[in-house]
Design a protein around this motif. Sequence first.
Motif, PDB file in Angstrom:
ATOM      1  N   GLY A 145      -1.655   1.427  11.805  1.00 48.54           N
ATOM      2  CA  GLY A 145      -2.878   1.973  11.227  1.00 48.54           C
ATOM      3  C   GLY A 145      -2.671   2.537   9.850  1.00 48.54           C
ATOM      4  N   SER A 146      -3.718   3.162   9.321  1.00 42.33           N
ATOM      5  CA  SER A 146      -3.710   3.785   7.990  1.00 42.33           C
ATOM      6  C   SER A 146      -3.258   2.799   6.916  1.00 42.33           C
ATOM      7  N   VAL A 147      -3.880   1.629   6.900  1.00 43.13           N
ATOM      8  CA  VAL A 147      -3.480   0.588   5.954  1.00 43.13           C
ATOM      9  C   VAL A 147      -3.943   0.940   4.547  1.00 43.13           C
ATOM     10  N   VAL A 148      -3.110   0.580   3.568  1.00 39.36           N
ATOM     11  CA  VAL A 148      -3.475   0.700   2.157  1.00 39.36           C
ATOM     12  C   VAL A 148      -2.881  -0.501   1.444  1.00 39.36           C
ATOM     13  N   PHE A 149      -3.651  -1.115   0.547  1.00 43.58           N
ATOM     14  CA  PHE A 149      -3.263  -2.372  -0.085  1.00 43.58           C
ATOM     15  C   PHE A 149      -2.873  -2.134  -1.540  1.00 43.58           C
ATOM     16  N   VAL A 150      -1.701  -2.660  -1.935  1.00 42.76           N
ATOM     17  CA  VAL A 150      -1.198  -2.488  -3.296  1.00 42.76           C
ATOM     18  C   VAL A 150      -0.629  -3.811  -3.792  1.00 42.76           C
ATOM     19  N   PRO A 151      -0.706  -4.064  -5.103  1.00 44.22           N
ATOM     20  CA  PRO A 151      -0.137  -5.293  -5.648  1.00 44.22           C
ATOM     21  C   PRO A 151       1.377  -5.193  -5.793  1.00 44.22           C
ATOM     22  N   SER A 152       2.034  -6.345  -5.818  1.00 44.47           N
ATOM     23  CA  SER A 152       3.462  -6.378  -6.132  1.00 44.47           C
ATOM     24  C   SER A 152       3.656  -5.996  -7.592  1.00 44.47           C
ATOM     25  N   PRO A 153       4.897  -5.670  -8.007  1.00 41.34           N
ATOM     26  CA  PRO A 153       5.111  -5.239  -9.390  1.00 41.34           C
ATOM     27  C   PRO A 153       4.637  -6.228 -10.443  1.00 41.34           C
ATOM     28  N   ASP A 154       4.719  -7.531 -10.152  1.00 44.02           N
ATOM     29  CA  ASP A 154       4.268  -8.516 -11.140  1.00 44.02           C
ATOM     30  C   ASP A 154       2.822  -8.945 -10.924  1.00 44.02           C
ATOM     31  N   GLY A 155       2.147  -8.364  -9.932  1.00 44.13           N
ATOM     32  CA  GLY A 155       0.750  -8.657  -9.695  1.00 44.13           C
ATOM     33  C   GLY A 155       0.467  -9.976  -9.015  1.00 44.13           C
ATOM     34  N   ARG A 156       1.503 -10.667  -8.544  1.00 47.16           N
ATOM     35  CA  ARG A 156       1.311 -11.996  -7.958  1.00 47.16           C
ATOM     36  C   ARG A 156       1.040 -11.945  -6.460  1.00 47.16           C
ATOM     37  N   GLN A 157       1.308 -10.828  -5.820  1.00 50.75           N
ATOM     38  CA  GLN A 157       1.114 -10.698  -4.378  1.00 50.75           C
ATOM     39  C   GLN A 157       0.375  -9.397  -4.067  1.00 50.75           C
ATOM     40  N   TRP A 158      -0.144  -9.327  -2.832  1.00 52.63           N
ATOM     41  CA  TRP A 158      -0.681  -8.082  -2.299  1.00 52.63           C
ATOM     42  C   TRP A 158       0.103  -7.708  -1.059  1.00 52.63           C
ATOM     43  N   TRP A 159       0.296  -6.390  -0.904  1.00 56.78           N
ATOM     44  CA  TRP A 159       1.078  -5.872   0.216  1.00 56.78           C
ATOM     45  C   TRP A 159       0.280  -4.826   0.979  1.00 56.78           C
ATOM     46  N   ASN A 160       0.478  -4.837   2.287  1.00 49.34           N
ATOM     47  CA  ASN A 160      -0.126  -3.873   3.195  1.00 49.34           C
ATOM     48  C   ASN A 160       0.918  -2.823   3.550  1.00 49.34           C
ATOM     49  N   VAL A 161       0.669  -1.579   3.166  1.00 43.19           N
ATOM     50  CA  VAL A 161       1.544  -0.456   3.529  1.00 43.19           C
ATOM     51  C   VAL A 161       0.845   0.289   4.666  1.00 43.19           C
ATOM     52  N   TYR A 162       1.567   0.537   5.768  1.00 43.38           N
ATOM     53  CA  TYR A 162       0.931   1.112   6.956  1.00 43.38           C
ATOM     54  C   TYR A 162       1.960   1.884   7.767  1.00 43.38           C
ATOM     55  N   HIS A 163       1.495   2.562   8.798  1.00 45.45           N
ATOM     56  CA  HIS A 163       2.430   3.191   9.725  1.00 45.45           C
ATOM     57  C   HIS A 163       2.335   2.511  11.088  1.00 45.45           C
ATOM     58  N   ALA A 164       3.407   2.639  11.869  1.00 47.20           N
ATOM     59  CA  ALA A 164       3.439   2.087  13.222  1.00 47.20           C
ATOM     60  C   ALA A 164       4.469   2.864  14.035  1.00 47.20           C
ATOM     61  N   ILE A 165       4.619   2.491  15.296  1.00 45.62           N
ATOM     62  CA  ILE A 165       5.517   3.165  16.240  1.00 45.62           C
ATOM     63  C   ILE A 165       6.319   2.110  16.982  1.00 45.62           C
ATOM     64  N   GLU A 166       7.582   2.416  17.282  1.00 44.44           N
ATOM     65  CA  GLU A 166       8.446   1.469  17.995  1.00 44.44           C
ATOM     66  C   GLU A 166       8.631   1.791  19.468  1.00 44.44           C
ATOM     67  N   ARG A 167       8.120   2.917  19.930  1.00 49.10           N
ATOM     68  CA  ARG A 167       8.389   3.347  21.299  1.00 49.10           C
ATOM     69  C   ARG A 167       7.121   3.860  21.962  1.00 49.10           C
ATOM     70  N   LEU A 168       7.095   3.775  23.272  1.00 52.07           N
ATOM     71  CA  LEU A 168       5.925   4.170  24.044  1.00 52.07           C
ATOM     72  C   LEU A 168       6.079   5.524  24.714  1.00 52.07           C
ATOM     73  N   ASP A 169       7.267   6.134  24.595  1.00 53.11           N
ATOM     74  CA  ASP A 169       7.538   7.374  25.331  1.00 53.11           C
ATOM     75  C   ASP A 169       7.435   8.619  24.466  1.00 53.11           C
ATOM     76  N   CYS A 170       6.854   8.499  23.275  1.00 58.54           N
ATOM     77  CA  CYS A 170       6.750   9.643  22.366  1.00 58.54           C
ATOM     78  C   CYS A 170       5.408  10.347  22.585  1.00 58.54           C
ATOM     79  N   ASN A 171       5.442  11.654  22.757  1.00 60.05           N
ATOM     80  CA  ASN A 171       4.225  12.419  23.018  1.00 60.05           C
ATOM     81  C   ASN A 171       4.247  13.731  22.229  1.00 60.05           C
ATOM     82  N   PRO A 172       3.345  13.902  21.261  1.00 58.12           N
ATOM     83  CA  PRO A 172       2.312  12.969  20.834  1.00 58.12           C
ATOM     84  C   PRO A 172       2.885  11.832  19.996  1.00 58.12           C
ATOM     85  N   ALA A 173       2.242  10.687  20.064  1.00 58.37           N
ATOM     86  CA  ALA A 173       2.788   9.477  19.449  1.00 58.37           C
ATOM     87  C   ALA A 173       2.938   9.582  17.949  1.00 58.37           C
ATOM     88  N   TYR A 174       2.040  10.341  17.276  1.00 53.13           N
ATOM     89  CA  TYR A 174       2.101  10.370  15.816  1.00 53.13           C
ATOM     90  C   TYR A 174       3.382  11.009  15.295  1.00 53.13           C
TER      91      TYR A 174
END
Length: 343
Positions: free
Chosen positions: A272-301
């Motif tokens: 979630g919390s996606v934000v879109f930014v161009p690559s340094p040369d402006g030829r690509q777009w990138w999605n910067v976001y957060h995620a989680i690798e485990r299901l046992d974290c409480n609270p997950a954030y």
Amino acid sequence: MTAALILTLPVVASTTKGPTFTNPLFAGGDPWVTQVGGVYYYSASNCGVADICIKHSRSLSGLAIAPWIGVWNHTSADAPNAHEIWAPELHHIDGRWYIYYAADDGDNDHHRLYVLEAERPEGPFREADTGYPHGRLAESSGHWAIDPDVFTDADGKLDLTWSCTNYADSRFPQRICLAQMRDPLHVAGATVALSTPTESWETRGKPIQEGPVGYTRNGRTYITYSASASWISDDYAVGLLTLVPGASPLKPSAWTKSGPIFDHHGTVYGPGSVVFVPSPDGRQWWNVYHAIERLDCNPAYRCRDIRMQPMHFDSRGAPSLGQPLEAGKAVSLPSGDVEAKSH
């Protein structure tokens, strides 16, 4: 909510042609990145050196090793903006720097919107002169509010969007609200609720829409947002609001909802919390976001980490994000981003 950030350097050797990196970049949540003058600026709270911090780099991958710079601390422990400082966004508008954020007095029911201002991205930032105490960004409802974002819509007007309720406190549902700005420090008109969580992917755990980010592309206006409960590992997902071309953004019926446009996949949970930014040369777009690798974290954030991967826009300007990539997978560096060097 924003978790503490821990730095790592993810650039690795790989059989993939050219330099690569692996996700995650570093620990944290609610990423915000903006590029100004060839420099990427990342803002966050709870970074360990101040209430609100930034880091900067001329490469996207360099943000992983760039040092934190503290730019603001609350003035007193009993101030209404001294606690639970969430999702600060650094913006460069008309030659000045602003940080929009949510905070409270230690009681989540009192969360409201605030803004800081400075002449330089490194600060020092001060509570902006909004006409309200501590730089509170007043909007007409006066209701509970978090996750402010400002953007220019297709009509060229400055808009403020945020996550709101229909109450003075934090009772659900959380919705997406919008108001137009007179200038970066003042709201010009009435608050309008654009969207309410009604879909199954928006109501996992609780009915929530939060973290809105507005942008304009190809003459169309869009708002991405995160949905469902942030404290449950596998609940979070990303939705999209699309404004009918030529319509007023203040007309709720002119917005259409779609999603999820980004959701859990494999062992990548709660993106979630996606934000879109161009690559340094402006030829690509990138999605910067957060995620989680485990299901046992409480609270997950508390277990979130920051990641990035390529994305693109379709012919109308809507984002096409694909699926979140597994941690440890080698990814080619952004175009023009040949070395992980901080600025």
